[in-house]
Motif scaffolding. Structure first.
Motif, PDB file in Angstrom:
ATOM      1  N   PHE A 136    -116.423 -54.263 -23.006  1.00  0.00           N
ATOM      2  CA  PHE A 136    -114.965 -54.214 -22.942  1.00  0.00           C
ATOM      3  C   PHE A 136    -114.455 -53.279 -21.852  1.00  0.00           C
ATOM      4  O   PHE A 136    -113.309 -52.813 -21.901  1.00  0.00           O
ATOM      5  N   GLU A 137    -115.283 -52.971 -20.868  1.00  0.00           N
ATOM      6  CA  GLU A 137    -114.885 -52.280 -19.635  1.00  0.00           C
ATOM      7  C   GLU A 137    -114.115 -50.991 -19.872  1.00  0.00           C
ATOM      8  O   GLU A 137    -113.031 -50.779 -19.328  1.00  0.00           O
ATOM      9  N   GLY A 138    -114.661 -50.123 -20.714  1.00  0.00           N
ATOM     10  CA  GLY A 138    -114.046 -48.821 -20.904  1.00  0.00           C
ATOM     11  C   GLY A 138    -112.948 -48.768 -21.944  1.00  0.00           C
ATOM     12  O   GLY A 138    -112.379 -47.704 -22.175  1.00  0.00           O
ATOM     13  N   MET A 139    -112.623 -49.886 -22.584  1.00  0.00           N
ATOM     14  CA  MET A 139    -111.599 -49.879 -23.624  1.00  0.00           C
ATOM     15  C   MET A 139    -112.123 -49.127 -24.845  1.00  0.00           C
ATOM     16  O   MET A 139    -113.196 -49.440 -25.366  1.00  0.00           O
ATOM     17  N   ALA A 140    -111.368 -48.133 -25.304  1.00  0.00           N
ATOM     18  CA  ALA A 140    -111.766 -47.358 -26.473  1.00  0.00           C
ATOM     19  C   ALA A 140    -110.987 -47.756 -27.715  1.00  0.00           C
ATOM     20  O   ALA A 140    -111.431 -47.544 -28.837  1.00  0.00           O
ATOM     21  N   LEU A 141    -109.782 -48.293 -27.537  1.00  0.00           N
ATOM     22  CA  LEU A 141    -108.943 -48.804 -28.610  1.00  0.00           C
ATOM     23  C   LEU A 141    -108.035 -49.847 -27.994  1.00  0.00           C
ATOM     24  O   LEU A 141    -107.311 -49.547 -27.044  1.00  0.00           O
ATOM     25  N   GLY A 142    -108.077 -51.064 -28.494  1.00  0.00           N
ATOM     26  CA  GLY A 142    -107.206 -52.062 -27.877  1.00  0.00           C
ATOM     27  C   GLY A 142    -107.490 -53.476 -28.350  1.00  0.00           C
ATOM     28  O   GLY A 142    -108.332 -53.729 -29.217  1.00  0.00           O
ATOM     29  N   MET A 143    -106.753 -54.402 -27.748  1.00  0.00           N
ATOM     30  CA  MET A 143    -106.895 -55.829 -28.021  1.00  0.00           C
ATOM     31  C   MET A 143    -107.715 -56.435 -26.894  1.00  0.00           C
ATOM     32  O   MET A 143    -107.240 -56.598 -25.778  1.00  0.00           O
ATOM     33  N   ALA A 144    -108.965 -56.746 -27.190  1.00  0.00           N
ATOM     34  CA  ALA A 144    -109.891 -57.186 -26.149  1.00  0.00           C
ATOM     35  C   ALA A 144    -109.799 -58.683 -25.862  1.00  0.00           C
ATOM     36  O   ALA A 144    -109.965 -59.100 -24.720  1.00  0.00           O
TER      37      ALA A 144
END
Length: 315
Positions: A136-144
């Motif tokens: 998820f390319e560095g996403m730590a919290l989110g809508m992937a």
């Protein structure tokens, strides 16, 4: 400084298509109380404190994206799955376990899988929760991602549609079209032999950099369904470019980067905070690093410059 080496980095990996962000998924709900238990108490997300604070709608923040949950007589159900990145799998499982009793008379459920936790909201929407990872390319919290179940034989046409109309990256892997809609975000259209459920009007919202180009191509194809305002328009049908045959229906709310709400800062709370184990200063969610440290060829240059400056000062 050393001379750059050609081919050391994959520069194409940094390219973004015209679609720059998947901002929200809009799903009608029948009861704000049940939605609060599931989305906030269970998943650990955050109700937006500034917008839609009455009982007719609720906006739920998840990193830089949102769920929009308007209150409706009949709840809506997405024909597929929403993929979220949520840190701390164990804490997530504990929260879901605690709300199980409160949601016992609904369709709520959760199941552990090797690489995600599959949850089902009170009205049957499936939300897959992943831990942060390089996927998820560095996403730590989110809508992937949002993944839709589409008819067999449509994946290639759907990928072609987004490439031609929106000038964004789209590819077909196996039985699924993957469409780039932001950093670490994509729409996935997975072919299925199951009978399609009737479309009930739920929608997604995307931000695009070149706003007029897709508008002109949608207008040419007769696909625009709403000229919302200066900063926004909508369409619903995804069609095969060569034949104009409808492949799938999902309303898209398309916004320009000049829209007043583009990149609006979203409040995300730390769901680990409690009144029994309170840590001052940790109410807001703070992301942990999910990427390796970037290269910096100037580190040695700065060190040498500092040493030279301190030698001169000492002399």
């Amino acid at each position: 400084m050393t001379k750059p080496k050609a081919g050391k980095y994959d520069r194409s990996a940094e390219d973004l298509g015209n679609v720059v962000a998947l901002e929200h998924v809009n799903l009608g709900i029948a009861d704000q109380g049940l939605a609060t238990v599931f989305y906030m108490s269970g998943l650990g997300l955050t109700r937006d404190p500034y917008m839609m604070t009455s009982i007719d709608n609720m906006w739920v923040n998840v990193g830089r994206s949102q769920f929009h949950l308007p209150t409706m007589a009949k709840a809506q159900c997405l024909r597929g799955r929403v993929g979220l990145v949520i840190p701390d799998r164990e804490a997530l499982l504990q929260r879901l376990g605690r709300v199980k009793g409160m949601l016992g008379d609904t369709r709520f459920a959760f199941v552990e899988h090797e690489d995600h936790v599959e949850t089902t909201c009170p009205w049957g929407n499936r939300i897959l929760c992943h831990a942060p990872s390089s996927r998820f390319e560095g996403m730590a919290l989110g809508m992937a991602y949002v993944e839709f179940d589409v008819p067999a034989g449509t994946a290639q046409g759907i990928a072609d549609f987004y490439r031609e109309v929106f000038a964004t990256g789209a590819r077909v892997e196996g039985d699924a079209a993957h469409v780039a809609v932001g950093i670490g975000q994509e729409l996935i259209f997975r072919e299925s032999d199951a009978a399609a459920e009737a479309y009930d009007g739920h929608h997604i919202q995307l931000y695009v950099a070149n706003f007029s180009g897709p508008h002109a191509r949608l207008l040419e194809r007769g696909l625009l369904t709403e000229e919302s305002n200066q900063h926004q328009y909508r369409f619903q049908q995804i069609t095969e470019p060569a034949t104009c045959r409808t492949l799938f229906e999902i309303e898209h709310e398309i916004r320009s980067l000049r829209h007043p709400m583009y990149a609006r800062p979203l409040v995300n709370r730390n769901p680990l905070q409690t009144n029994r184990a309170y840590v001052p200063g940790r109410d807001g969610w703070v992301p942990e690093p999910t990427r390796a440290e970037m290269d910096d060829p100037r580190v040695e240059m700065r060190r040498e410059r500092f040493e030279e400056a301190t030698r001169r000062a000492a002399g």
